[in-house]
Scaffold this active site. Sequence first.
Site, mmCIF file in Angstrom:
data_model
loop_
_atom_site.group_PDB
_atom_site.id
_atom_site.type_symbol
_atom_site.label_atom_id
_atom_site.label_comp_id
_atom_site.label_asym_id
_atom_site.label_seq_id
_atom_site.Cartn_x
_atom_site.Cartn_y
_atom_site.Cartn_z
ATOM 1 N N ASP B 87 31.149 1.678 -13.655
ATOM 2 C CA ASP B 87 30.313 1.599 -12.603
ATOM 3 C C ASP B 87 31.685 2.225 -11.441
ATOM 4 O OD1 ASP B 87 28.871 1.124 -10.255
ATOM 5 O OD2 ASP B 87 28.816 -1.053 -10.361
ATOM 6 N N CYS B 284 28.468 -24.444 -28.627
ATOM 7 C CA CYS B 284 27.665 -25.753 -28.529
ATOM 8 C C CYS B 284 27.876 -26.573 -29.872
ATOM 9 C CB CYS B 284 26.507 -25.558 -28.058
ATOM 10 S SG CYS B 284 26.376 -24.615 -26.474
#
Lengths: 561, 561
Positions: B87, B284
């Site tokens: 970008d 997790c």
Amino acid sequence: MRFEIQKTDLAARIGRMQTGHGTVETPAYVPVIHPAKQTIPASRIKEMGFDIVITNAYITRNTYGHDEAVRRGIHDIIKYDGAIMTDSGGYQVLEYGKVGVTPPEMAEFERGIRTDFAIPLDKPTGFGMGRDAAESYVRDTLRVSREALRAAEGAGGGDSGQTWIGPIQGGEHRDLVARSTKSLVRMGFEMLALGSPVEFMESYEYRLLAEMIATAKSNMPHGIPLHLFGAGHPLTIPLAVALGCDTFDSASYILYAKHGRYMTEDGTRTLDEIEYFPCCCAVCSRYEPDELRLMPQEQRVNNIAVHNLYAIKLEVDRTKQAITEGRLWEYVMKKSRAHPRLYEAVTHLMAPSSSSLSSASAPSSATSAPPPDIIGMFRAGTPQYKQKAAFLYGAEDQHRPEVAAYHDIVRKFRTRKSIVAITPESHTKPGYMSREYRELYKRSRESDDVQFCQYSPILGIIPIEISDVYPAAHHEQARVRVDPAACTEFAKTWDAFFGNNGFAEVWYDKGDAFLGHFAKRLKDVKKRSLKRTVAAAARRTGAAPQYNRPSKIKKKEKERL
Amino acid sequence: MRFEIQKTDLAARIGRMQTGHGTVETPAYVPVIHPAKQTIPASRIKEMGFDIVITNAYITRNTYGHDEAVRRGIHDIIKYDGAIMTDSGGYQVLEYGKVGVTPPEMAEFERGIRTDFAIPLDKPTGFGMGRDAAESYVRDTLRVSREALRAAEGAGGGDSGQTWIGPIQGGEHRDLVARSTKSLVRMGFEMLALGSPVEFMESYEYRLLAEMIATAKSNMPHGIPLHLFGAGHPLTIPLAVALGCDTFDSASYILYAKHGRYMTEDGTRTLDEIEYFPCCCAVCSRYEPDELRLMPQEQRVNNIAVHNLYAIKLEVDRTKQAITEGRLWEYVMKKSRAHPRLYEAVTHLMAPSSSSLSSASAPSSATSAPPPDIIGMFRAGTPQYKQKAAFLYGAEDQHRPEVAAYHDIVRKFRTRKSIVAITPESHTKPGYMSREYRELYKRSRESDDVQFCQYSPILGIIPIEISDVYPAAHHEQARVRVDPAACTEFAKTWDAFFGNNGFAEVWYDKGDAFLGHFAKRLKDVKKRSLKRTVAAAARRTGAAPQYNRPSKIKKKEKERL
């Protein structure tokens, strides 16, 4: 066995069972461990977070013999130091007809191997059994259960730390399920288990399964945990938990794996159908689908089985998190979109009036016993106030407990005012804090005699004074067209609200088709355009109200809730 | 750059971009890498399965200086050997107003650091910018883009293996988005990127976001990939992909993590709200929520960021698997139940007539340019035949491409028969294989003159002869009550079917309220009870048909599809 309930939502609960081998938090999935041929070590299963497993006492006895099994104990045999449940071989009765061991012998054996949870040798009714046969199976199961419990009490009972589980049978015959349940409770079982949902699930009869669960639940005390036999698929776990099942076992993780069947949250796929693993578990993060396909058979089966265990655990954890957030209703509704038959079951159970099954092809229950009051069960278990906003989508949400509770409040709302002004609910909540309401209030000079209300198609009429009651104050409603004909709860509240209060006039936006549908029901109330009436009032700045008050206005006691 | 499309469903596609640093399969999430302060190594991100990343050329230039950056090249700077997109700092314009470097300088720098995908220094319009300002931003962006592309072509262009991406701006001003897109395509960009969805998402304006994407897509050739700037949340990924976005970047995985925000498939939660991880990723599965809460700040942030990356990747993989299965419609519809505002956007986009936004509070687009034909886009991309059954739930499914295609077939169906018998669809499919049809056929002796049809509220009228066309032959319909007033496609097909054929009689079950609703539309057709008519016919065993054939029957050419 101590069982403590900590949080509830719908009929679901998060609880803790204290056992001789640690605390088990519920709802819990109970993986089936084969006492001799287990390929995924029970210790690995414990590491994955499963604190309770189930194994088969009948196969244990056949494999190791009575004496060796009793000497070693079941924890040593399957190499697992968490809580163990033993099934007695009832399923083998269903599959093979007979087991060659008497119920008292099995009960004595289950005590002997020092299992934490023992199940008497029941006779599962399955699905599709005729009523007479089912009734005799239920009778036999009850007799055996009574004998097992008596024998256990004679042998030390509760002191041994062993919990006997009473097996409920009856299948789709709801009256038998109810009778079964009540009898087992009376006998003194501290935990019950509901038999044979597998066949229901294989026939996609989710609705009958749900009604069977609800029937059992509505005939047993709240404080007793309920196990569901053989129901461990991610697709049905949220619904089973929402209906109040606390534990559920299944061997599907390994049985499916043997046939290359991979569990996803939305159903089962064969490994061949998988291009991209819709999962990020240890197996699916490590391998590509092609790698798994090319593995040697045994390794592939074990990897799929481990994935399946992760998929089931994930579903249980998601459901528990939804209970914690008070969003179990939303979760079950969303989940139901995984399969049309599940959707149809959930729609029927959770939104009975608005979208009942189409008459053409609705399955009917085998008995004439009345269907259990599932909505009532849900209301009993749902907190009145929740931290998080209720998400409302459409007519299917009108029966959710928090919404139903608000309808009840409004149906008792009383005011002496003779005019009611009804506007769509504002984005700002509570409504009385909104710019829309404040402007309307200011512009309508006769506000002393105007009862201001907002409305939501789902939540109903929201009198501005009680727009701060949950969930009126804290919900998010999708701004989509809702079929007024489906909003039966709105209709009931509308009728009660106008019936209880003596309004002579109702002001609303005549272009509002939803309100227009209900305004047609009003016979003796003058319907006026809100915009024009308020504009006229605003022009008469300072003027006194000039409305004709018809003498028929009933002056009731002001009773505000 | 070569871009090959391999599978499509709705406007989504699975494709492959060949770059100078490997093949990138799309749809692909493009994680943002900070050129200097990245805490999760880009190499770890590659291992997780992300084959393309985006970094900021402007910050790279400020940090390392022009000469060092050009000497090392961007792959060495961020230590990543996959495809890199840079970008140019456009977002910094949006945030800080100016960047102190000219567009040609940036273009030369992006070539110099040998990025795989370069983006000119655009001026993002964001959301909520007035039309005049937006128009001038679009003009500036187009000018800069043209200059960058020319300079690149002068410097070797396509041969360097570098792809320039044309930045589309315009925000909610659809005409500007359309103009922007067309101009960039004309200039010769091989890939486009759509600007600034972040503000739309932060305002929950999913519908305007979707219309912006669809506007861009409908103004560019199918074969050019579209990047979506800054949209990497699991909540919106399926919808963005369904609308045809091929890649999308975002830094949210780390930005969110810094504020303890944990991504779930249904939205973001703070870590404090998590009791049970609704996830089985490496993070997790390894930690309990409490362990994560107690970690030192940096370690906690990195762990949440890794989880967030897994959550995003999972969502992309699920979406890709849904494309592969031909079930993307089902998946987007289910997903929309995660938030009422998403539901409202999806309902409006995918089922425009049956459940449009309630007029009271519908957001309106800022321009009068006509909304893009999203349903048409979906039809163009959806295969006519699919392996898996279509799951149908309710009126919201009547516009799905396969269903719409079937309606089109039936609207052209012609028969010379003068009687039509309509029954609910059978469970057995195709309908002509069903017991219900075979019995009806046998019992109604005048079958030579009877056009047998089944019907589904969603799929419409199913003439028995074409009950084997997909999806009539292969769907699963939830048996729930469907509001006939919402079934606008059924109504159109009904009118065409009766208008095109000269039926003198219609036989149907008079107790069928759904058909009754539509039978009211028939003026010159005699309505008879199917049951009684067929019973009477059966009694007249062997008798010739005794119906009066009104002379007004139009004898049309038999034209069967």
